[in-house]
Scaffold this active site. Structure first.
Site, short mmCIF file in Angstrom:
data_model
loop_
_atom_site.label_atom_id
_atom_site.label_comp_id
_atom_site.label_asym_id
_atom_site.label_seq_id
_atom_site.Cartn_x
_atom_site.Cartn_y
_atom_site.Cartn_z
N SER A 1 3.01 -2.79 4.50
CA SER A 1 3.03 -1.74 5.51
C SER A 1 1.73 -1.70 6.32
O SER A 1 1.45 -2.62 7.08
CB SER A 1 3.29 -0.41 4.81
OG SER A 1 3.52 0.59 5.73
N HIS B 1 11.12 1.28 1.71
CA HIS B 1 9.73 0.99 2.07
C HIS B 1 8.78 1.09 0.87
O HIS B 1 7.80 0.36 0.79
CB HIS B 1 9.27 1.95 3.17
CG HIS B 1 8.06 1.49 3.90
ND1 HIS B 1 8.03 0.32 4.60
CD2 HIS B 1 6.83 2.03 4.03
CE1 HIS B 1 6.83 0.17 5.14
NE2 HIS B 1 6.08 1.19 4.80
#
Ligand SMILES: *[C@@H]1O[C@H](CO)[C@@H](O)[C@H](O)[C@H]1NC(C)=O
Ligand SMILES: *[C@@H]1O[C@H](CO)[C@@H](O)[C@H](O)[C@H]1NC(C)=O
Length: 420
Positions: free
Chosen positions: A190, A396
């Site tokens: 990320s 995620h």
């Protein structure tokens, strides 16, 4: 600080009403816990919630070193190193260094929390690599500066732009100098990817120092993200950031003793609050309860959030709002003119990133949309692989804590490390 935390919690609660997956009955969970419930939390869970990264690595029987390096703008950032595997005693062996960089709200701890065989940090050490776990400026382990103090607002005037422009180069130079290698491997989750892309485009001389960059759930273009809470808040984030700066809140959700206590009281397996804890995470990251080990939740919540500057969030919101991957918008034409020589911020030029990049992405990632991955892949200077994870529900946050992350993801990372 506590008030601010409550504010965030309330905002999240409000947002559950727009999330089809969120429980509409949050209020029911606000009842008291019994001592009995608390005493049922396993000892190892409490231990892992309290130990910091270096003690955790030690606890699991691995060698550990803590290194600090100074960035060009005076921040002191910490790296935790696992120089070799648990059963590897060969001191002569040259091990290729791998720098692993965490995402927003996270720290080096996320790469070891699940213990040996289940955490990327331990797996790579056991596979014969020299593992360096980075910590971005402002998190729990990197709240230091040669002249500034974290109590001063000035300390917090940075986004992931500075993490990419200053912190990563400082870490890379330090590792290469220390190990005698001229290149290293990089893995970024990320924001770890976002900051890498900043470095690769703004300081292109660093591309030659990278053997391969593996980007996990890379955030660059963000206009197609699905996270309901992010979409809901993004239009206001600039205002929120400005207001917070005015009243002196520049640090977003610092990691404190309080969060550890709160984690134990609210987020353990038998708690009535558990749905609240899990929903907060799912709201931001995507919904995949099957891959979350609920027993581990107090550990996760104790280490995350690990602290960041509010500007990091604001900069992400700007990417969502503008549909561009570009520099921080100061919100005033004059300031932008002064900083960038144009009234709006300049774009990061992804073509400049000549380091080979392999992208891992998934369908259910709340922060990274499929269209955005395609666009990123198309614009990168040297993309070598785009890998869509076999489990479509992968979210995620699953990159760091999925129960089956080893077989779904980490084994592929190891394969890439060995082939390149
Ligand atoms: C969940 O975590 C607990 C505590 O660390 C561990 O004992 C258990 O094996 C984990 N479960 C799975 C499915 O990995
Ligand atoms: C981006 O970088 C590439 C490669 O160096 C260059 O050819 C191109 O002109 C740059 N684009 C912009 C908009 O500056």
């Amino acid at each position: 600080m506590f008030k601010f935390r409550s504010l965030v919690l309330i905002l999240c609660l409000l947002c559950t009403s727009v999330n089809p997956n969120g429980s509409p009955h949050m209020i029911e969970y606000f009842s008291t816990l019994t001592i009995n419930e608390i005493s049922r939390i396993p000892k190892s869970i409490i231990e892992d919630s309290i130990l910091d990264s270096s003690r955790l690595i030690e606890k699991y029987g691995y060698p550990v070193e803590t290194h600090e390096t100074e960035t060009e703008d005076g921040y002191l950032v910490t790296m935790h190193r696992i120089p070799r595997g648990k059963h590897d005693t060969n001191d002569e062996k040259k091990r290729i260094p791998v720098l692993i960089m965490h995402g927003l709200f996270c720290s080096s701890a996320v790469w070891i929390l699940n213990g040996p065989e289940k955490s990327l940090g331990f797996i790579l050490a056991d596979q014969g690599f020299d593992v360096w776990l980075g910590n971005a400026r402002g998190n729990f382990y990197s709240r230091k500066h040669t002249t500034l103090n974290p109590d001063e607002p000035k300390f917090w005037k940075f986004s992931w732009h500075e993490i990419g422009y200053y912190d990563l180069p400082a870490m890379i130079d330090y590792i290469l100098k220390n190990t005698g290698f001229s290149q290293l491997h990089f893995v970024g989750h990320s924001q770890g990817s976002t900051s890498f892309f900043v470095m690769g485009s703004e300081r292109p001389e660093y591309n030659d120092k990278i053997i391969l960059m593996q980007a996990l759930g890379p955030a660059a273009y963000m206009s197609h993200l699905k996270s309901p809470i992010f979409k809901y808040l993004a239009p206001f984030v600039f205002t929120i950031d400005t207001i917070m700066s005015l009243i002196g809140f520049n640090e977003f959700m610092p990691s404190s003793e309080l969060s550890t206590v709160a984690a134990h009281l609210f987020c353990h397996k038998d708690s009535k609050f558990l749905p609240l804890c899990t929903n907060l995470i799912f709201l931001l990251c995507g919904f995949n309860p099957g891959q979350l080990n609920v027993t581990m939740l107090p550990v996760y919540i104790s280490h995350i959030p690990a602290g960041c500057a509010s500007r990091q969030l604001a900069h992400y919101a700007q990417l969502y709002n503008s549909g561009k991957f570009r520099n921080y918008d100061y919100g005033s034409i004059l300031l932008n003119l002064y900083m960038y020589g144009s009234s709006s911020p300049t774009d990061y030029n992804l073509t400049q990133i000549t380091a080979p990049v392999a992208i891992f992405f998934s369908d259910n990632d709340g922060m990274v949309g499929l269209e955005d991955v395609d666009r990123l892949h198309a614009e990168l200077g040297n993309p070598i692989k785009k890998y869509r994870l076999s489990m479509t529900e992968f979210s995620h946050i699953d990159y760091i804590w999925a129960v089956d992350a080893t077989s779904i993801l980490y084994e592929h990372i190891v394969k890439n490390l060995k082939e390149n």
